[in-house]
Design a protein around this motif. Structure first.
Motif, PDB file in Angstrom:
ATOM      1  N   ARG A 239       0.840  -1.196   0.000  1.00 14.29           N
ATOM      2  CA  ARG A 239       0.000   0.000   0.000  1.00 14.29           C
ATOM      3  C   ARG A 239       0.877   1.248   0.000  1.00 14.29           C
ATOM      4  O   ARG A 239       1.892   1.305   0.678  1.00 14.29           O
ATOM      5  CB  ARG A 239      -0.934   0.006   1.209  1.00 14.29           C
ATOM      6  N   GLY A 240       0.440   2.226  -0.765  1.00 11.81           N
ATOM      7  CA  GLY A 240       1.183   3.472  -0.835  1.00 11.81           C
ATOM      8  C   GLY A 240       2.356   3.446  -1.785  1.00 11.81           C
ATOM      9  O   GLY A 240       3.077   4.432  -1.894  1.00 11.81           O
ATOM     10  N   SER A 241       2.563   2.322  -2.493  1.00 14.09           N
ATOM     11  CA  SER A 241       3.734   2.220  -3.365  1.00 14.09           C
ATOM     12  C   SER A 241       3.525   2.897  -4.713  1.00 14.09           C
ATOM     13  O   SER A 241       4.477   3.021  -5.488  1.00 14.09           O
ATOM     14  CB  SER A 241       4.096   0.748  -3.583  1.00 14.09           C
ATOM     15  N   GLY A 242       2.313   3.333  -5.004  1.00 16.33           N
ATOM     16  CA  GLY A 242       2.055   4.025  -6.262  1.00 16.33           C
ATOM     17  C   GLY A 242       1.309   3.180  -7.279  1.00 16.33           C
ATOM     18  O   GLY A 242       1.376   3.450  -8.483  1.00 16.33           O
ATOM     19  N   ARG A 243       0.570   2.179  -6.792  1.00 19.47           N
ATOM     20  CA  ARG A 243      -0.138   1.285  -7.721  1.00 19.47           C
ATOM     21  C   ARG A 243      -1.160   2.034  -8.571  1.00 19.47           C
ATOM     22  O   ARG A 243      -1.209   1.864  -9.797  1.00 19.47           O
ATOM     23  CB  ARG A 243      -0.834   0.170  -6.927  1.00 19.47           C
ATOM     24  N   ALA A 244      -1.970   2.855  -7.926  1.00 24.08           N
ATOM     25  CA  ALA A 244      -2.997   3.594  -8.676  1.00 24.08           C
ATOM     26  C   ALA A 244      -2.371   4.598  -9.628  1.00 24.08           C
ATOM     27  O   ALA A 244      -2.861   4.803 -10.749  1.00 24.08           O
ATOM     28  CB  ALA A 244      -3.941   4.295  -7.701  1.00 24.08           C
ATOM     29  N   THR A 245      -1.272   5.232  -9.207  1.00 25.92           N
ATOM     30  CA  THR A 245      -0.585   6.191 -10.082  1.00 25.92           C
ATOM     31  C   THR A 245      -0.053   5.498 -11.322  1.00 25.92           C
ATOM     32  O   THR A 245      -0.166   6.014 -12.442  1.00 25.92           O
ATOM     33  CB  THR A 245       0.567   6.864  -9.320  1.00 25.92           C
ATOM     34  N   LEU A 246       0.537   4.326 -11.140  1.00 23.14           N
ATOM     35  CA  LEU A 246       1.053   3.571 -12.280  1.00 23.14           C
ATOM     36  C   LEU A 246      -0.071   3.227 -13.256  1.00 23.14           C
ATOM     37  O   LEU A 246       0.062   3.407 -14.480  1.00 23.14           O
ATOM     38  CB  LEU A 246       1.748   2.303 -11.804  1.00 23.14           C
ATOM     39  N   LEU A 247      -1.183   2.741 -12.730  1.00 22.62           N
ATOM     40  CA  LEU A 247      -2.308   2.390 -13.604  1.00 22.62           C
ATOM     41  C   LEU A 247      -2.850   3.622 -14.323  1.00 22.62           C
ATOM     42  O   LEU A 247      -3.177   3.559 -15.517  1.00 22.62           O
ATOM     43  CB  LEU A 247      -3.413   1.727 -12.774  1.00 22.62           C
ATOM     44  N   PRO A 345       7.123  -2.317  -7.242  1.00 21.83           N
ATOM     45  CA  PRO A 345       8.059  -2.435  -6.119  1.00 21.83           C
ATOM     46  C   PRO A 345       7.831  -1.341  -5.092  1.00 21.83           C
ATOM     47  O   PRO A 345       7.405  -0.229  -5.436  1.00 21.83           O
ATOM     48  CB  PRO A 345       9.432  -2.289  -6.787  1.00 21.83           C
ATOM     49  N   PRO A 346       8.116  -1.607  -3.814  1.00 19.94           N
ATOM     50  CA  PRO A 346       8.018  -0.556  -2.797  1.00 19.94           C
ATOM     51  C   PRO A 346       9.052   0.530  -3.043  1.00 19.94           C
ATOM     52  O   PRO A 346      10.044   0.315  -3.744  1.00 19.94           O
ATOM     53  CB  PRO A 346       8.288  -1.312  -1.493  1.00 19.94           C
ATOM     54  N   LEU A 347       8.850   1.683  -2.445  1.00 18.54           N
ATOM     55  CA  LEU A 347       9.724   2.827  -2.693  1.00 18.54           C
ATOM     56  C   LEU A 347      11.158   2.544  -2.248  1.00 18.54           C
ATOM     57  O   LEU A 347      12.104   3.055  -2.851  1.00 18.54           O
ATOM     58  CB  LEU A 347       9.179   4.062  -1.976  1.00 18.54           C
ATOM     59  N   ARG A 348      11.341   1.739  -1.200  1.00 19.70           N
ATOM     60  CA  ARG A 348      12.702   1.452  -0.724  1.00 19.70           C
ATOM     61  C   ARG A 348      13.529   0.706  -1.763  1.00 19.70           C
ATOM     62  O   ARG A 348      14.751   0.679  -1.690  1.00 19.70           O
ATOM     63  CB  ARG A 348      12.647   0.643   0.576  1.00 19.70           C
ATOM     64  N   GLU A 349      12.863   0.074  -2.738  1.00 19.08           N
ATOM     65  CA  GLU A 349      13.561  -0.618  -3.813  1.00 19.08           C
ATOM     66  C   GLU A 349      13.668   0.243  -5.065  1.00 19.08           C
ATOM     67  O   GLU A 349      14.151  -0.226  -6.096  1.00 19.08           O
ATOM     68  CB  GLU A 349      12.848  -1.932  -4.141  1.00 19.08           C
ATOM     69  N   ARG A 350      13.242   1.507  -4.965  1.00 22.29           N
ATOM     70  CA  ARG A 350      13.308   2.427  -6.100  1.00 22.29           C
ATOM     71  C   ARG A 350      13.904   3.748  -5.635  1.00 22.29           C
ATOM     72  O   ARG A 350      13.296   4.810  -5.751  1.00 22.29           O
ATOM     73  CB  ARG A 350      11.908   2.670  -6.660  1.00 22.29           C
ATOM     74  N   ALA A 351      15.121   3.685  -5.101  1.00 27.18           N
ATOM     75  CA  ALA A 351      15.746   4.888  -4.547  1.00 27.18           C
ATOM     76  C   ALA A 351      15.864   5.999  -5.579  1.00 27.18           C
ATOM     77  O   ALA A 351      15.794   7.193  -5.249  1.00 27.18           O
ATOM     78  CB  ALA A 351      17.121   4.542  -3.973  1.00 27.18           C
ATOM     79  N   ALA A 352      16.021   5.615  -6.850  1.00 25.79           N
ATOM     80  CA  ALA A 352      16.161   6.625  -7.908  1.00 25.79           C
ATOM     81  C   ALA A 352      14.880   7.436  -8.099  1.00 25.79           C
ATOM     82  O   ALA A 352      14.906   8.508  -8.719  1.00 25.79           O
ATOM     83  CB  ALA A 352      16.551   5.951  -9.226  1.00 25.79           C
ATOM     84  N   ASN A 388       5.980   4.023   2.222  1.00 22.90           N
ATOM     85  CA  ASN A 388       6.057   4.197   0.770  1.00 22.90           C
ATOM     86  C   ASN A 388       5.784   5.637   0.345  1.00 22.90           C
ATOM     87  O   ASN A 388       6.093   6.571   1.074  1.00 22.90           O
ATOM     88  CB  ASN A 388       5.121   3.206   0.080  1.00 22.90           C
ATOM     89  N   VAL A 389       5.219   5.817  -0.841  1.00 25.86           N
ATOM     90  CA  VAL A 389       5.056   7.150  -1.415  1.00 25.86           C
ATOM     91  C   VAL A 389       4.117   8.005  -0.568  1.00 25.86           C
ATOM     92  O   VAL A 389       4.281   9.230  -0.486  1.00 25.86           O
ATOM     93  CB  VAL A 389       4.544   7.058  -2.869  1.00 25.86           C
ATOM     94  N   GLU A 390       3.140   7.384   0.087  1.00 29.94           N
ATOM     95  CA  GLU A 390       2.232   8.156   0.929  1.00 29.94           C
ATOM     96  C   GLU A 390       3.000   8.825   2.066  1.00 29.94           C
ATOM     97  O   GLU A 390       2.733   9.975   2.421  1.00 29.94           O
ATOM     98  CB  GLU A 390       1.133   7.253   1.481  1.00 29.94           C
TER      99      GLU A 390
END
Length: 473
Positions: A239-247, A345-352, A388-390
């Motif tokens: 949750r909060g990883s940006g799933r809805a944003t990606l879609l 992926p969760p935000l911790r796995e997408r540091a960039a 995550n992103v939230e």
């Protein structure tokens, strides 16, 4: 003549569709489960206290996880315990509606509301010796369904208070979870706001979301390809990883001129109003939806939604992808529609992605550019972001509301500390050390003097709390 409730009839129908035996319950045995979670710890303590009160009564007290797996069981009545063993209502067995048909805990988890199932209400004959009351338990911070409290007694025993006891135990479990989660505030729902339906606009040219990581862009590309091919997509991840944003990004690429809405799942009691608000738009052309957190939907709501998606969508309708924590958490009626699963992926796995997101979120908060010092950028990038992103969005909004140049002193103290699960007193001490040391021009000597500590004590506390102060620009 006895009136059968619509909920009970729907559960019987689902039990038949699941192929549950009418004669004997045949639940699945798992044998393994997480017995160290906060939910299990607090639920066990609450049920132990309740068992002490009811030790002379023929009542079985059980805690289950969100899938209906029985985690523990208490009762002072040996005859009842032996009988419950005969129907496998015991730790390690799953009593979900799918496995055991209509029963108290299975129906409470399916509909996500407190439920009493009397003897004759059970789908399977072997359970008609019992009356069961169950109440779901939701995490007071995240709102996530953790499991249920279930109370079972003989069918001939008075059961008027059984449901009230189950509800009280469930509430006590949630309250104890909150108290032991270091006082974090539970998810608040504005009065009257039980779900959200939001129009998703295209990104502003002044604050485009660009320069994201390859892993994010690949996930978007895969989603675009699936939507272009007309396949149903599920974005899964924390949750909060940006799933809805990606879609939403993917749907915008495939249908750039269509209206697009994000639909959040409702509370169980508000399902009817939820359907009435947005589903009339399903048949409209050039209108798409991103269905968020469908794993929060009850089984009946998911079945109803499936019927609408299959029956009311036209062949040229805009895509209607869904999001959930993981594929198996999607209710079965909707799971059968999904043809492509995209892992976010969760935000911790997408540091960039952290600083591009931070800059974007800061612009949205202030409607102008907000700078981040090198120290602040390093602290943001090094943090694990459990929310995550939230969590990033909340952190950036609060910092950007105070300054045009975000530095480490504008960030929460816990971002500079590796320590976890501190008491309130220790957390206060850690926060004070971080606050004082992050003042402009602060030195170890001046910080020690203000804190009333020796320099050696300050250094020891820095190591104790795992505080990492970024280098100054």
């Amino acid at each position: 003549m006895r009136t059968i409730s619509p909920r009970l009839l729907a559960s019987w129908q689902r039990s038949e569709n699941y192929g549950v035996s009418l004669e004997d319950v045949q639940p699945t045995f798992s044998g393994t489960y997480d017995d160290e979670s906060l939910f299990v710890e607090c639920g066990r303590e609450v049920l132990t206290d309740l068992h002490d009160t009811l030790s002379s009564e023929p009542v079985g007290l059980m805690l289950t996880d969100a899938d209906g797996l029985v985690l523990n069981r208490f009762s002072g009545d040996r005859q009842l315990l032996h009988a419950l063993d005969d129907v496998h209502l015991a730790p390690g067995f799953s009593y979900s509606e799918r496995q055991a048909g209509t029963n108290g805990l299975g129906l409470a988890l399916a509909d996500r509301v407190p439920t009493l199932v009397r003897a004759e209400d059970h789908y399977t004959l072997s359970l008609r010796l019992y009356t069961c009351a169950a109440a779901p338990v939701f995490d007071p911070v995240s709102g996530r369904l953790e499991g249920a409290v279930n109370l079972t007694t003989w069918s001939e025993k008075a059961s008027d208070l059984l449901l009230a006891l189950a509800q009280t135990a469930a509430t006590s479990t949630a309250n104890l979870m909150l108290a032991r989660s270091q006082g974090r505030n539970p998810r608040r729902v504005t009065r009257g706001q039980v779900f959200r339906i939001e129009g998703l606009r295209e990104q502003s040219e002044n604050a485009p979301l660009r320069d994201l990581s390859d892993v994010w862009n690949k996930a978007v590309t895969r989603t675009v390809e699936a939507l272009t091919a007309g396949r149903m997509v599920a974005a899964v991840g924390e949750r909060g990883s940006g799933r809805a944003t990606l879609l939403a990004q993917a749907v915008r690429q495939v249908h750039p001129h269509d209206r697009l809405f994000a639909v959040r799942s409702p509370a169980p009691r508000d399902t009817d109003s939820w359907f009435s608000v947005w589903t009339p738009e399903l048949s409209r052309p050039n209108t798409g939806f991103v269905l968020c957190d469908v794993d929060d939907l009850s089984s009946p709501a998911a079945e109803r939604l499936r019927t609408m998606l299959v029956g009311e969508r036209t062949s040229d309708a805009t895509a209607c992808p869904v999001s959930a924590e993981h594929f198996d958490a999607i209710p079965l009626p909707l799971r059968g529609l999904v043809e492509t699963v995209v892992q976010v992926p969760p935000l911790r796995e997408r540091a960039a992605d952290i600083m591009p997101l931070a800059n974007h979120l800061a612009w949205r908060a202030r409607r102008r550019e907000v700078d981040f010092t090198t120290s602040a950028s390093r602290a943001l990038t090094d943090y694990a972001w459990p929310g995550n992103v939230e969590e990033l969005a909340q952190t950036v909004r609060e910092a950007a509301s105070r300054t045009d140049v975000v530095d480490v002193r504008h960030l929460p103290p816990e971002m500079l500390s590796r320590s976890e699960h501190l008491s309130r007193i220790k957390a206060f001490e850690r926060d004070e050390i971080v606050r004082v040391l992050n003042r402009p021009g602060a030195t170890s000597e001046s910080a020690a003097a203000e804190l009333g500590m020796s320099r050696a004590t300050v250094y020891r506390k820095l190591a104790q709390y795992g505080i990492q102060l970024p280098r100054r620009d």
